[in-house]
Scaffold this motif. Structure first.
Motif, short mmCIF file in Angstrom:
data_model
loop_
_atom_site.label_atom_id
_atom_site.label_comp_id
_atom_site.label_asym_id
_atom_site.label_seq_id
_atom_site.Cartn_x
_atom_site.Cartn_y
_atom_site.Cartn_z
N THR A 76 1.98 -7.00 -22.85
CA THR A 76 2.18 -6.97 -24.29
C THR A 76 3.13 -5.83 -24.62
OG1 THR A 76 -0.08 -7.74 -24.59
CG2 THR A 76 1.05 -6.85 -26.53
N PRO A 77 4.32 -6.12 -25.15
CA PRO A 77 5.28 -5.05 -25.46
C PRO A 77 4.70 -4.04 -26.45
CG PRO A 77 6.35 -7.18 -25.56
CD PRO A 77 4.88 -7.44 -25.41
N LEU A 78 4.94 -2.79 -26.17
CA LEU A 78 4.56 -1.62 -26.99
C LEU A 78 3.06 -1.33 -27.02
CD1 LEU A 78 7.00 -2.12 -29.99
CD2 LEU A 78 7.37 -0.83 -27.89
N ALA A 79 2.24 -2.11 -26.33
CA ALA A 79 0.80 -1.84 -26.32
C ALA A 79 0.51 -0.55 -25.55
CB ALA A 79 0.04 -3.01 -25.70
N GLY A 80 1.16 -0.33 -24.43
CA GLY A 80 0.98 0.89 -23.66
C GLY A 80 1.48 2.12 -24.39
N ILE A 81 2.57 1.96 -25.11
CA ILE A 81 3.11 3.09 -25.89
C ILE A 81 2.14 3.45 -27.01
CG2 ILE A 81 5.00 3.82 -27.40
CD1 ILE A 81 6.86 2.11 -25.63
N LYS A 82 1.55 2.46 -27.66
CA LYS A 82 0.55 2.72 -28.71
C LYS A 82 -0.67 3.42 -28.11
CE LYS A 82 1.83 -1.17 -31.63
NZ LYS A 82 1.45 -2.52 -32.08
N ALA A 83 -1.08 3.01 -26.93
CA ALA A 83 -2.21 3.65 -26.27
C ALA A 83 -1.87 5.10 -25.90
CB ALA A 83 -2.62 2.87 -25.03
N ASP A 84 -0.64 5.33 -25.45
CA ASP A 84 -0.21 6.70 -25.14
C ASP A 84 -0.21 7.57 -26.39
OD1 ASP A 84 0.10 6.05 -22.49
OD2 ASP A 84 2.27 5.69 -22.66
N LEU A 85 0.25 7.02 -27.49
CA LEU A 85 0.28 7.77 -28.75
C LEU A 85 -1.13 8.10 -29.24
CD1 LEU A 85 3.19 5.96 -30.61
CD2 LEU A 85 3.22 8.26 -29.63
N ALA A 86 -2.08 7.25 -28.92
CA ALA A 86 -3.47 7.50 -29.32
C ALA A 86 -4.08 8.66 -28.54
CB ALA A 86 -4.30 6.24 -29.14
N LEU A 87 -3.53 8.98 -27.36
CA LEU A 87 -4.06 10.09 -26.55
C LEU A 87 -3.70 11.46 -27.10
CD1 LEU A 87 -3.26 8.73 -22.98
CD2 LEU A 87 -5.48 8.77 -24.14
N GLY A 88 -2.76 11.51 -28.00
CA GLY A 88 -2.33 12.79 -28.57
C GLY A 88 -0.86 13.01 -28.31
N PRO A 89 -0.26 13.94 -29.07
CA PRO A 89 1.19 14.12 -28.96
C PRO A 89 1.65 14.65 -27.61
CG PRO A 89 0.22 15.72 -30.47
CD PRO A 89 -0.86 14.80 -30.07
N LEU A 90 0.91 15.53 -26.99
CA LEU A 90 1.35 16.11 -25.72
C LEU A 90 1.28 15.07 -24.59
CD1 LEU A 90 2.41 18.70 -24.56
CD2 LEU A 90 0.08 19.37 -24.01
N ALA A 91 0.19 14.36 -24.52
CA ALA A 91 0.04 13.33 -23.49
C ALA A 91 1.04 12.19 -23.72
CB ALA A 91 -1.39 12.79 -23.48
N ALA A 92 1.24 11.85 -24.99
CA ALA A 92 2.20 10.78 -25.30
C ALA A 92 3.61 11.19 -24.93
CB ALA A 92 2.13 10.43 -26.78
N ALA A 93 3.98 12.43 -25.25
CA ALA A 93 5.32 12.91 -24.89
C ALA A 93 5.51 12.90 -23.38
CB ALA A 93 5.54 14.31 -25.45
N HIS A 94 4.47 13.25 -22.64
CA HIS A 94 4.56 13.26 -21.18
C HIS A 94 4.74 11.84 -20.64
CE1 HIS A 94 3.12 13.23 -17.03
NE2 HIS A 94 3.56 14.49 -16.97
N GLN A 95 3.92 10.91 -21.09
CA GLN A 95 3.98 9.53 -20.59
C GLN A 95 5.28 8.83 -21.01
OE1 GLN A 95 2.01 7.97 -18.51
NE2 GLN A 95 0.56 9.65 -18.34
N ILE A 96 5.65 8.98 -22.27
CA ILE A 96 6.87 8.32 -22.75
C ILE A 96 8.11 8.96 -22.13
CG2 ILE A 96 8.26 7.88 -24.82
CD1 ILE A 96 5.58 7.54 -26.32
#
Length: 183
Positions: A49-69
């Protein structure tokens, strides 16, 4: 004039060789990082599913999302510079170069995702494909047009004035009167 052409030709060949060597080294590094088996107790399901993983990363918080993205953007980003460098063209349409580079990056990312299906512990993710392709595009836009422009300006500055030899005039070119068609 002939010597200048040889110098330009050898410079283009050197750029291409350096580009190809760096491209090969980077692809080997990416293959080692992306395709080696991992020993894990469990793996997440494949994300189609496009963008589902990015949404999940963003839900982890800004630092974790920045690292994953950021990780997804940076994995193939050097291809945005290395592919045009390996091509060795200075005079090419910027749009055509961007499209060609982004498509090549997307195909390489897709090939990695398809190969990951056969590797234990590696799970393909459609968001990694999107982020890898976006990273290639951003790197290309940030570096390649400015680099090509600088190299074109440099080659114009170093180019000696063309030697124009005027040939002596031999007079007016003779004209032949039209001959009508015979009856």
């Amino acid at each position: 004039m002939q010597q200048r052409e040889c110098q330009d030709g050898s410079a283009v060949i050197r750029f291409r060789v350096v580009g190809c060597v760096l491209l090969l080294a980077h692809l080997l590094l990416v293959a080692w990082v992306s395709l080696r088996p991992r020993d894990v107790m469990w793996v997440t399901a494949t994300n189609l599913t496009p963008l589902a993983g990015i949404k999940a990363d963003l839900a982890l918080g800004p630092l974790a999302a920045a690292h994953q993205i950021g990780e997804g953007l940076l994995l193939l980003a050097p291809l945005g510079v290395l592919l045009p460098l390996a091509g060795g063209r200075l005079r090419v349409s910027p749009f055509a170069s961007l499209v060609r580079t982004v498509l090549a990056g997307a195909l390489i990312s897709l090939a990695i995702a398809l190969l990951q299906t056969a590797v234990p512990g590696q799970v393909p993710d459609v968001d990694s494909l999107l982020l890898n392709t976006a990273g290639v595009a951003l790197a290309h836009l940030a570096v390649v047009p400015a680099g090509r422009g600088a190299l074109r300006r440099r080659s114009r500055r170093e180019r000696p004035a063309p030697l124009v030899r005027e040939e002596p005039s031999q007079g007016r070119t003779p004209t032949i009167p039209r001959v009508g068609i015979a009856p």
